[in-house]
Design a protein around this motif. Structure first.
Motif, PDB file in Angstrom:
ATOM      1  N   ASP A  48       0.830  -1.355   0.073  1.00  0.00           N
ATOM      2  CA  ASP A  48      -0.083  -0.082   0.024  1.00  0.00           C
ATOM      3  C   ASP A  48       0.636   1.289   0.101  1.00  0.00           C
ATOM      4  N   THR A  49       2.210   1.048   0.063  1.00  0.00           N
ATOM      5  CA  THR A  49       3.149   2.215   0.116  1.00  0.00           C
ATOM      6  C   THR A  49       3.870   2.634  -1.240  1.00  0.00           C
ATOM      7  N   VAL A  50       3.557   1.867  -2.040  1.00  0.00           N
ATOM      8  CA  VAL A  50       4.308   1.969  -3.409  1.00  0.00           C
ATOM      9  C   VAL A  50       3.149   2.193  -4.637  1.00  0.00           C
ATOM     10  N   LYS A  51       3.404   2.723  -5.569  1.00  0.00           N
ATOM     11  CA  LYS A  51       2.741   3.054  -6.731  1.00  0.00           C
ATOM     12  C   LYS A  51       2.792   1.955  -7.728  1.00  0.00           C
ATOM     13  N   THR A  52       1.677   1.434  -8.332  1.00  0.00           N
ATOM     14  CA  THR A  52       1.665   0.202  -9.302  1.00  0.00           C
ATOM     15  C   THR A  52       1.669   0.714 -10.425  1.00  0.00           C
ATOM     16  N   ALA A  53       2.330  -0.066 -11.434  1.00  0.00           N
ATOM     17  CA  ALA A  53       2.358   0.546 -12.818  1.00  0.00           C
ATOM     18  C   ALA A  53       1.404  -0.086 -13.348  1.00  0.00           C
ATOM     19  N   ARG A  54       1.045  -0.028 -14.681  1.00  0.00           N
ATOM     20  CA  ARG A  54      -0.046  -0.738 -15.550  1.00  0.00           C
ATOM     21  C   ARG A  54       0.194  -2.271 -15.629  1.00  0.00           C
ATOM     22  N   ASN A  55       1.505  -2.758 -15.452  1.00  0.00           N
ATOM     23  CA  ASN A  55       1.636  -4.127 -15.561  1.00  0.00           C
ATOM     24  C   ASN A  55       1.472  -4.790 -14.013  1.00  0.00           C
ATOM     25  N   GLY A  56       0.913  -4.048 -13.027  1.00  0.00           N
ATOM     26  CA  GLY A  56       0.452  -4.619 -12.025  1.00  0.00           C
ATOM     27  C   GLY A  56       1.894  -4.843 -10.916  1.00  0.00           C
ATOM     28  N   HIS A  57       2.824  -4.358 -11.348  1.00  0.00           N
ATOM     29  CA  HIS A  57       4.119  -4.461 -10.404  1.00  0.00           C
ATOM     30  C   HIS A  57       4.515  -2.917  -9.670  1.00  0.00           C
ATOM     31  N   PRO A  58       5.125  -2.759  -8.796  1.00  0.00           N
ATOM     32  CA  PRO A  58       5.389  -1.397  -8.408  1.00  0.00           C
ATOM     33  C   PRO A  58       6.489  -0.770  -9.217  1.00  0.00           C
ATOM     34  N   SER A  59       6.027   0.711  -9.539  1.00  0.00           N
ATOM     35  CA  SER A  59       6.741   1.507 -10.247  1.00  0.00           C
ATOM     36  C   SER A  59       8.176   1.540  -9.810  1.00  0.00           C
ATOM     37  N   PHE A  60       9.214   1.587 -10.376  1.00  0.00           N
ATOM     38  CA  PHE A  60      10.496   1.632 -10.106  1.00  0.00           C
ATOM     39  C   PHE A  60      10.819   2.647  -9.034  1.00  0.00           C
ATOM     40  N   ASP A  61      10.786   3.887  -9.638  1.00  0.00           N
ATOM     41  CA  ASP A  61      11.059   4.858  -8.590  1.00  0.00           C
ATOM     42  C   ASP A  61      10.533   4.902  -7.422  1.00  0.00           C
ATOM     43  N   SER A  62       9.209   4.397  -7.157  1.00  0.00           N
ATOM     44  CA  SER A  62       8.414   4.147  -5.930  1.00  0.00           C
ATOM     45  C   SER A  62       9.191   3.264  -5.085  1.00  0.00           C
ATOM     46  N   ILE A  63       9.340   2.283  -5.674  1.00  0.00           N
ATOM     47  CA  ILE A  63      10.104   1.001  -4.912  1.00  0.00           C
ATOM     48  C   ILE A  63      11.296   1.312  -4.434  1.00  0.00           C
ATOM     49  N   ALA A  64      12.271   1.990  -5.364  1.00  0.00           N
ATOM     50  CA  ALA A  64      13.510   2.395  -5.075  1.00  0.00           C
ATOM     51  C   ALA A  64      13.495   3.526  -3.814  1.00  0.00           C
ATOM     52  N   ALA A  65      12.634   4.269  -3.762  1.00  0.00           N
ATOM     53  CA  ALA A  65      12.433   5.457  -2.927  1.00  0.00           C
ATOM     54  C   ALA A  65      12.203   4.652  -1.393  1.00  0.00           C
ATOM     55  N   GLU A  66      11.269   3.747  -1.222  1.00  0.00           N
ATOM     56  CA  GLU A  66      11.036   2.777  -0.043  1.00  0.00           C
ATOM     57  C   GLU A  66      12.209   2.117   0.306  1.00  0.00           C
ATOM     58  N   VAL A  67      13.157   1.363  -0.536  1.00  0.00           N
ATOM     59  CA  VAL A  67      14.131   0.591  -0.280  1.00  0.00           C
ATOM     60  C   VAL A  67      15.269   1.789   0.417  1.00  0.00           C
ATOM     61  N   ASP A  68      15.377   3.031  -0.099  1.00  0.00           N
ATOM     62  CA  ASP A  68      16.409   3.700   0.156  1.00  0.00           C
ATOM     63  C   ASP A  68      16.196   4.225   1.768  1.00  0.00           C
ATOM     64  N   SER A  69      14.904   4.533   1.845  1.00  0.00           N
ATOM     65  CA  SER A  69      14.515   5.042   3.241  1.00  0.00           C
ATOM     66  C   SER A  69      14.601   3.993   4.276  1.00  0.00           C
ATOM     67  N   LEU A  70      14.342   2.661   3.926  1.00  0.00           N
ATOM     68  CA  LEU A  70      14.417   1.497   4.854  1.00  0.00           C
ATOM     69  C   LEU A  70      16.191   1.309   5.128  1.00  0.00           C
ATOM     70  N   MET A  71      16.835   1.423   4.047  1.00  0.00           N
ATOM     71  CA  MET A  71      18.341   0.941   4.062  1.00  0.00           C
ATOM     72  C   MET A  71      18.840   1.780   5.227  1.00  0.00           C
ATOM     73  N   GLU A  72      18.556   3.034   5.097  1.00  0.00           N
ATOM     74  CA  GLU A  72      19.161   4.022   6.148  1.00  0.00           C
ATOM     75  C   GLU A  72      18.914   3.863   7.366  1.00  0.00           C
ATOM     76  N   THR A  73      17.353   3.363   7.561  1.00  0.00           N
ATOM     77  CA  THR A  73      16.967   2.987   8.943  1.00  0.00           C
ATOM     78  C   THR A  73      17.579   1.727   9.318  1.00  0.00           C
ATOM     79  N   PHE A  74      17.708   0.660   8.554  1.00  0.00           N
ATOM     80  CA  PHE A  74      18.332  -0.600   8.983  1.00  0.00           C
ATOM     81  C   PHE A  74      19.753  -0.275   9.244  1.00  0.00           C
ATOM     82  N   PHE A  75      20.638   0.511   8.627  1.00  0.00           N
ATOM     83  CA  PHE A  75      22.009   0.972   8.978  1.00  0.00           C
ATOM     84  C   PHE A  75      22.227   1.507  10.339  1.00  0.00           C
TER      85      PHE A  75
END
Length: 302
Positions: free
Chosen positions: A270-297
């Motif tokens: 529910d936090t990523v944008k979904t592209a027309r193919n039903g999968h998360p858009s690249f920019d939205s999932i990359a942004a989620e991972v960037d944020s979580l990477m910092e938190t985990f580190f």
């Protein structure tokens, strides 16, 4: 019910064989700057790798990034070996009979981050509706590194979301998934339907605005798992449970209990944008991972 779009994080350590302590992984480190190895490994694995026994294939499709010491992109993950009938979701009419020799490929996001001054690299792998190829990639990378640097080894260790969550973080809701039994057959949802035909979840939520069920630290005390790895609530066994809790600056849903593969998975459906193919858009999932990477580190450093 498996999370539609999930993330799991790992930390990677480099060690000299026979030694316990991890080595530095940045510029000038032995046997190499690990980001250089990761970049090379991803570039070399750009043709389908067939896991014959498992009827799976995978290969990397890296995407250029401006982030420092980061390699990310897609893993093209394919399955074959079974037949199925593909129908139009609206008309229910059959459009194609999938053969056992047909290969179905889906894109799964990945990201390696190798900090300059650290003893661990971090990697995130996406899953989609329970499908993931993490084990194949880990095995391939461990073997490849050992062949290239015989005196060294690398290891992957899954990072539990708990390492990125404050003990006093408020839990707003807990959802129990996949009930294993019922006290009364009449309690089954949708009479006449078997459990493999319906999805069934039970959510316990704080009613008061601003209230909470418990702190994250006390969550397991409220719903302790039994020796079989399942969690019991109100006399019913569930295969797992997921909690709504704050990680970093966002509230997220994570798998916290259970024997299933969702335990430890971060749900980003529910936090990523979904592209027309039903999968998360690249920019939205990359942004989620960037944020979580910092938190985990930050969790590793503290």
């Amino acid at each position: 019910m498996a999370f539609a779009i999930g993330l799991r994080f790992y930390r990677i350590a480099v060690r000299r064989k026979g030694e316990k302590d991890p080595l530095e992984i940045g510029p000038g480190s032995e046997p190499c700057d690990f980001i250089d190895y990761v970049s090379d490994f991803v570039d070399r694995r750009n043709n389908p790798t067939s896991e014959t026994d498992a009827q799976r294939t995978w290969f990397f499709e890296p995407v250029a990034t401006q982030s420092i010491r980061t390699v990310h992109g897609y893993i093209s993950y394919g399955t074959h070996g079974f037949e199925s009938q593909l129908k139009d979701v609206k008309t229910k009419k059959s459009k194609y009979n999938r053969l056992s020799t047909d290969l179905e490929e889906i894109p799964l996001y990945f990201q390696f981050w190798v900090p300059s001054n650290a003893e661990y690299a971090l990697v995130a792998f996406q899953s989609f509706q329970g499908r993931s190829c993490v084990s194949f990639i880990q095995s391939a990378m461990v073997l490849d590194f050992q062949q290239r640097y015989p005196d060294y080894s690398i290891s992957f260790r899954v990072m539990a979301p708990a390492s990125a969550i404050s003990d006093v973080a408020p839990v707003k809701a807990v959802t129990f998934v996949k009930p294993r039994r019922y006290g009364d057959p009449a309690d089954r949802p949708w009479k006449g339907k078997t459990m493999d035909e319906v999805e069934y979840e039970l959510t316990v939520r704080s009613k008061r605005r601003g209230g909470m069920l418990s702190t994250f630290k006390d969550l397991e005390k409220m719903f302790p798992p039994n020796p079989d790895g399942v969690v019991v609530f109100d006399g019913v066994e569930y295969e797992g449970a997921k909690a709504d809790v704050k990680i970093g600056n966002k509230r997220r849903t994570i798998g916290v209990f259970g024997a299933g593969g969702d335990a430890g998975l971060i749900d980003i459906t529910d936090t990523v944008k979904t592209a027309r193919n039903g999968h998360p858009s690249f920019d939205s999932i990359a942004a989620e991972v960037d944020s979580l990477m910092e938190t985990f580190f930050d969790g590793i450093k503290t």
